[in-house]
Scaffold this motif. Sequence first.
Motif, PDB file in Angstrom:
ATOM      1  N   PHE A   1      41.107 -17.133 -13.650  1.00 22.05           N
ATOM      2  CA  PHE A   1      41.449 -16.371 -12.446  1.00 22.05           C
ATOM      3  C   PHE A   1      40.350 -15.326 -12.320  1.00 22.05           C
ATOM      4  O   PHE A   1      40.345 -14.359 -13.102  1.00 22.05           O
ATOM      5  CB  PHE A   1      42.824 -15.714 -12.552  1.00 22.05           C
ATOM      6  CG  PHE A   1      43.952 -16.725 -12.610  1.00 22.05           C
ATOM      7  CD1 PHE A   1      44.280 -17.485 -11.497  1.00 22.05           C
ATOM      8  CD2 PHE A   1      44.673 -16.912 -13.784  1.00 22.05           C
ATOM      9  CE1 PHE A   1      45.314 -18.412 -11.544  1.00 22.05           C
ATOM     10  CE2 PHE A   1      45.709 -17.843 -13.838  1.00 22.05           C
ATOM     11  CZ  PHE A   1      46.018 -18.595 -12.715  1.00 22.05           C
TER      12      PHE A   1
ATOM     13  N   HIS B   1      38.801 -13.858 -15.545  1.00 23.48           N
ATOM     14  CA  HIS B   1      39.775 -13.957 -16.645  1.00 23.48           C
ATOM     15  C   HIS B   1      40.030 -15.421 -17.014  1.00 23.48           C
ATOM     16  O   HIS B   1      40.498 -16.203 -16.177  1.00 23.48           O
ATOM     17  CB  HIS B   1      41.067 -13.252 -16.228  1.00 23.48           C
ATOM     18  CG  HIS B   1      42.123 -13.291 -17.276  1.00 23.48           C
ATOM     19  ND1 HIS B   1      41.887 -12.909 -18.578  1.00 23.48           N
ATOM     20  CD2 HIS B   1      43.421 -13.686 -17.228  1.00 23.48           C
ATOM     21  CE1 HIS B   1      42.990 -13.072 -19.273  1.00 23.48           C
ATOM     22  NE2 HIS B   1      43.933 -13.542 -18.478  1.00 23.48           N
TER      23      HIS B   1
ATOM     24  N   ASN C   1      53.848 -12.197 -23.612  1.00 21.39           N
ATOM     25  CA  ASN C   1      53.664 -12.077 -22.159  1.00 21.39           C
ATOM     26  C   ASN C   1      52.177 -12.218 -21.823  1.00 21.39           C
ATOM     27  O   ASN C   1      51.332 -11.645 -22.511  1.00 21.39           O
ATOM     28  CB  ASN C   1      54.149 -10.706 -21.656  1.00 21.39           C
ATOM     29  CG  ASN C   1      55.648 -10.560 -21.795  1.00 21.39           C
ATOM     30  OD1 ASN C   1      56.130  -9.661 -22.454  1.00 21.39           O
ATOM     31  ND2 ASN C   1      56.381 -11.460 -21.189  1.00 21.39           N
ATOM     32  N   GLY C   2      51.895 -12.976 -20.785  1.00 20.82           N
ATOM     33  CA  GLY C   2      50.504 -13.111 -20.336  1.00 20.82           C
ATOM     34  C   GLY C   2      49.663 -14.067 -21.169  1.00 20.82           C
ATOM     35  O   GLY C   2      48.443 -14.138 -20.994  1.00 20.82           O
ATOM     36  N   SER C   3      50.302 -14.840 -22.059  1.00 19.12           N
ATOM     37  CA  SER C   3      49.510 -15.728 -22.934  1.00 19.12           C
ATOM     38  C   SER C   3      49.110 -17.032 -22.233  1.00 19.12           C
ATOM     39  O   SER C   3      48.330 -17.810 -22.782  1.00 19.12           O
ATOM     40  CB  SER C   3      50.277 -16.028 -24.225  1.00 19.12           C
ATOM     41  OG  SER C   3      51.541 -16.567 -23.927  1.00 19.12           O
ATOM     42  N   GLY C   4      49.662 -17.296 -21.057  1.00 15.60           N
ATOM     43  CA  GLY C   4      49.226 -18.480 -20.306  1.00 15.60           C
ATOM     44  C   GLY C   4      50.268 -19.580 -20.199  1.00 15.60           C
ATOM     45  O   GLY C   4      49.941 -20.695 -19.775  1.00 15.60           O
ATOM     46  N   LYS C   5      51.519 -19.274 -20.526  1.00 15.76           N
ATOM     47  CA  LYS C   5      52.559 -20.319 -20.494  1.00 15.76           C
ATOM     48  C   LYS C   5      52.777 -20.831 -19.060  1.00 15.76           C
ATOM     49  O   LYS C   5      52.739 -22.033 -18.807  1.00 15.76           O
ATOM     50  CB  LYS C   5      53.882 -19.780 -21.072  1.00 15.76           C
ATOM     51  CG  LYS C   5      53.774 -19.322 -22.508  1.00 15.76           C
ATOM     52  CD  LYS C   5      55.088 -18.818 -23.055  1.00 15.76           C
ATOM     53  CE  LYS C   5      55.642 -17.583 -22.383  1.00 15.76           C
ATOM     54  NZ  LYS C   5      54.824 -16.372 -22.571  1.00 15.76           N
ATOM     55  N   THR C   6      53.014 -19.886 -18.142  1.00 13.25           N
ATOM     56  CA  THR C   6      53.297 -20.292 -16.757  1.00 13.25           C
ATOM     57  C   THR C   6      52.090 -21.011 -16.155  1.00 13.25           C
ATOM     58  O   THR C   6      52.243 -22.038 -15.478  1.00 13.25           O
ATOM     59  CB  THR C   6      53.657 -19.054 -15.903  1.00 13.25           C
ATOM     60  OG1 THR C   6      54.775 -18.403 -16.509  1.00 13.25           O
ATOM     61  CG2 THR C   6      54.005 -19.434 -14.478  1.00 13.25           C
ATOM     62  N   THR C   7      50.901 -20.508 -16.425  1.00  9.09           N
ATOM     63  CA  THR C   7      49.692 -21.144 -15.874  1.00  9.09           C
ATOM     64  C   THR C   7      49.562 -22.572 -16.408  1.00  9.09           C
ATOM     65  O   THR C   7      49.246 -23.500 -15.659  1.00  9.09           O
ATOM     66  CB  THR C   7      48.448 -20.303 -16.242  1.00  9.09           C
ATOM     67  OG1 THR C   7      48.673 -18.962 -15.807  1.00  9.09           O
ATOM     68  CG2 THR C   7      47.195 -20.842 -15.585  1.00  9.09           C
TER      69      THR C   7
ATOM     70  N   GLN D   1      60.554 -18.752 -12.903  1.00  4.73           N
ATOM     71  CA  GLN D   1      61.180 -17.535 -13.463  1.00  4.73           C
ATOM     72  C   GLN D   1      61.997 -16.810 -12.409  1.00  4.73           C
ATOM     73  O   GLN D   1      63.023 -16.230 -12.704  1.00  4.73           O
ATOM     74  CB  GLN D   1      60.083 -16.596 -13.972  1.00  4.73           C
ATOM     75  CG  GLN D   1      59.625 -16.903 -15.376  1.00  4.73           C
ATOM     76  CD  GLN D   1      58.515 -15.971 -15.816  1.00  4.73           C
ATOM     77  OE1 GLN D   1      58.421 -14.834 -15.362  1.00  4.73           O
ATOM     78  NE2 GLN D   1      57.668 -16.459 -16.697  1.00  4.73           N
TER      79      GLN D   1
ATOM     80  N   GLU E   1      61.234 -19.849 -18.644  1.00  5.92           N
ATOM     81  CA  GLU E   1      62.159 -18.795 -19.110  1.00  5.92           C
ATOM     82  C   GLU E   1      63.503 -18.865 -18.391  1.00  5.92           C
ATOM     83  O   GLU E   1      63.927 -17.909 -17.731  1.00  5.92           O
ATOM     84  CB  GLU E   1      61.527 -17.417 -18.933  1.00  5.92           C
ATOM     85  CG  GLU E   1      60.309 -17.233 -19.818  1.00  5.92           C
ATOM     86  CD  GLU E   1      59.730 -15.842 -19.756  1.00  5.92           C
ATOM     87  OE1 GLU E   1      60.518 -14.887 -19.634  1.00  5.92           O
ATOM     88  OE2 GLU E   1      58.509 -15.716 -19.841  1.00  5.92           O
TER      89      GLU E   1
HETATM   90  N1  LIG Z   1      47.517 -16.177  -9.640  1.00  8.57           N
HETATM   91  C1  LIG Z   1      46.943 -15.396 -10.552  1.00  8.57           C
HETATM   92  N2  LIG Z   1      45.900 -14.607 -10.246  1.00  8.57           N
HETATM   93  C2  LIG Z   1      45.313 -13.827 -11.168  1.00  8.57           C
HETATM   94  N3  LIG Z   1      45.678 -13.765 -12.468  1.00  8.57           N
HETATM   95  C3  LIG Z   1      46.726 -14.534 -12.838  1.00  8.57           C
HETATM   96  C4  LIG Z   1      47.411 -15.383 -11.915  1.00  8.57           C
HETATM   97  N4  LIG Z   1      48.408 -16.030 -12.584  1.00  8.57           N
HETATM   98  C5  LIG Z   1      48.343 -15.597 -13.860  1.00  8.57           C
HETATM   99  N5  LIG Z   1      47.349 -14.708 -14.018  1.00  8.57           N
HETATM  100  C6  LIG Z   1      46.955 -14.045 -15.277  1.00  8.57           C
HETATM  101  O1  LIG Z   1      46.762 -15.055 -16.253  1.00  8.57           O
HETATM  102  C7  LIG Z   1      47.297 -14.666 -17.514  1.00  8.57           C
HETATM  103  C8  LIG Z   1      48.350 -15.656 -17.960  1.00  8.57           C
HETATM  104  O2  LIG Z   1      49.502 -15.494 -17.135  1.00  8.57           O
HETATM  105  P1  LIG Z   1      50.807 -16.404 -17.280  1.00  8.57           P
HETATM  106  O3  LIG Z   1      51.745 -15.984 -16.195  1.00  8.57           O
HETATM  107  O4  LIG Z   1      50.401 -17.817 -17.334  1.00  8.57           O
HETATM  108  O5  LIG Z   1      51.339 -15.944 -18.703  1.00  8.57           O
HETATM  109  P2  LIG Z   1      52.785 -16.184 -19.366  1.00  8.57           P
HETATM  110  O6  LIG Z   1      52.531 -16.550 -20.785  1.00  8.57           O
HETATM  111  O7  LIG Z   1      53.561 -17.130 -18.548  1.00  8.57           O
HETATM  112  O8  LIG Z   1      53.425 -14.730 -19.299  1.00  8.57           O
HETATM  113  P3  LIG Z   1      55.004 -14.276 -19.227  1.00  8.57           P
HETATM  114  O9  LIG Z   1      55.609 -14.571 -20.571  1.00  8.57           O
HETATM  115  O10 LIG Z   1      54.893 -12.805 -18.958  1.00  8.57           O
HETATM  116  O11 LIG Z   1      55.615 -15.046 -18.106  1.00  8.57           O
HETATM  117  C9  LIG Z   1      47.825 -13.251 -17.318  1.00  8.57           C
HETATM  118  O12 LIG Z   1      46.809 -12.345 -17.730  1.00  8.57           O
HETATM  119  C10 LIG Z   1      48.068 -13.152 -15.826  1.00  8.57           C
HETATM  120  O13 LIG Z   1      47.929 -11.833 -15.375  1.00  8.57           O
END
Ligand SMILES: Nc1ncnc2c1ncn2[C@@H]1O[C@H](COP(=O)(O)OP(=O)(O)OP(=O)(O)O)[C@@H](O)[C@H]1O
Length: 307
Positions: free
Chosen positions: A15, A18, A40-46, A85, A160
């Motif tokens: 992103f 990042h 949190n923010g480790s990349g699971k949702t992505t 979520q 989640e």
């Molecule tokens: N659309 C986007 N634009 C910019 N940055 C993004 C976007 N989606 C995710 N990120 C960033 O990518 C990283 C991974 O986010 P992600 O949501 O995949 O983490 P996660 O493990 O699912 O977190 P959580 O447990 O908080 O849901 C984070 O730093 C987030 O801020």
Amino acid sequence: MNDLCIDVHHLNKHFGHHHAVKDFSLQVARGEIYGFLGPNGSGKTTSIRMMCGLITPDSGSGHCLGMDIFTQREAIKRRIGYMTQHFSMWENLTIRENLLFIARLHNLQQRRERVARTLAELGLESRQHQLAGALSGGWKQRMALAACMLHQPSLLFLDEPTAGVDPKARREFWHTLHQLSEEGVSILVSTHYMDEAERCHKVAYLSYGHLLANGTIPSIIQALNLTTMRITGAGLPALENRLQPFPVVEQTVIFGNNLFVTSRDEAQLTALITAVTGGSYAIAKVDTNLEDAFTWLMKNHDEKINN
Ligand SMILES: Nc1ncnc2c1ncn2[C@@H]1O[C@H](COP(=O)(O)OP(=O)(O)OP(=O)(O)O)[C@@H](O)[C@H]1O
């Protein structure tokens, strides 16, 4: 199509500057419940969104239900169920009305039959006429699960799903997930709860976009070769402070009257604890658990990044 419902290799996603997901590979077999963990923010949702065709990876390759995650994204989206979520619903409609509305949005055929069957499958029949806005967290989650199952997907992505839900409702929700898995539905579920991870057939652990471990829980724990000792007695915070500076001590944590100390060298750890406690505590070797393993993986990874 082979027996894998998810088969992705070396996926990356940025992103801006990042690098959110790094060289991510995962294989999930049919009917498996795969837990997805990480801070949190480790990349699971992505990672989930790449696997189910919602966003395109920058590089890598892969298939979801036998379809290419780069070129067949629309077809994948029609075949999977995705519970986000923050799912939305119409608070002033009943559960049944919500489901009928969603079925209409997705242009599904035989809507009434589908809704009736899904209500029955998910144990929602007795609540179907209740307003969604008046439901407790557990029933809302169940309704959200019903909404993403109306088209009978064979693969579910649940992001989640039980956050903020009480323990009894979480148990019931997980009972339903195991029933679905028995019926052949594959489930990839992200969670922050260790007890939920332990209910999965396999788990994957992400940190800063890196997949640090995946597989069955015993295989993950065994591969780390950690020893954990339990020390029982009084004055544990002081004892913990004394033990922590020794390099042989990887991590410590207090639960009630017990201090758990984890190391990669059993002999040295035993000698250290014996010397420091002077025989005034009850000491026992215990199994290293999943939380110990993940905490160690994260710490070890942090140290590598910072060195
Ligand atoms: N659309 C986007 N634009 C910019 N940055 C993004 C976007 N989606 C995710 N990120 C960033 O990518 C990283 C991974 O986010 P992600 O949501 O995949 O983490 P996660 O493990 O699912 O977190 P959580 O447990 O908080 O849901 C984070 O730093 C987030 O801020």
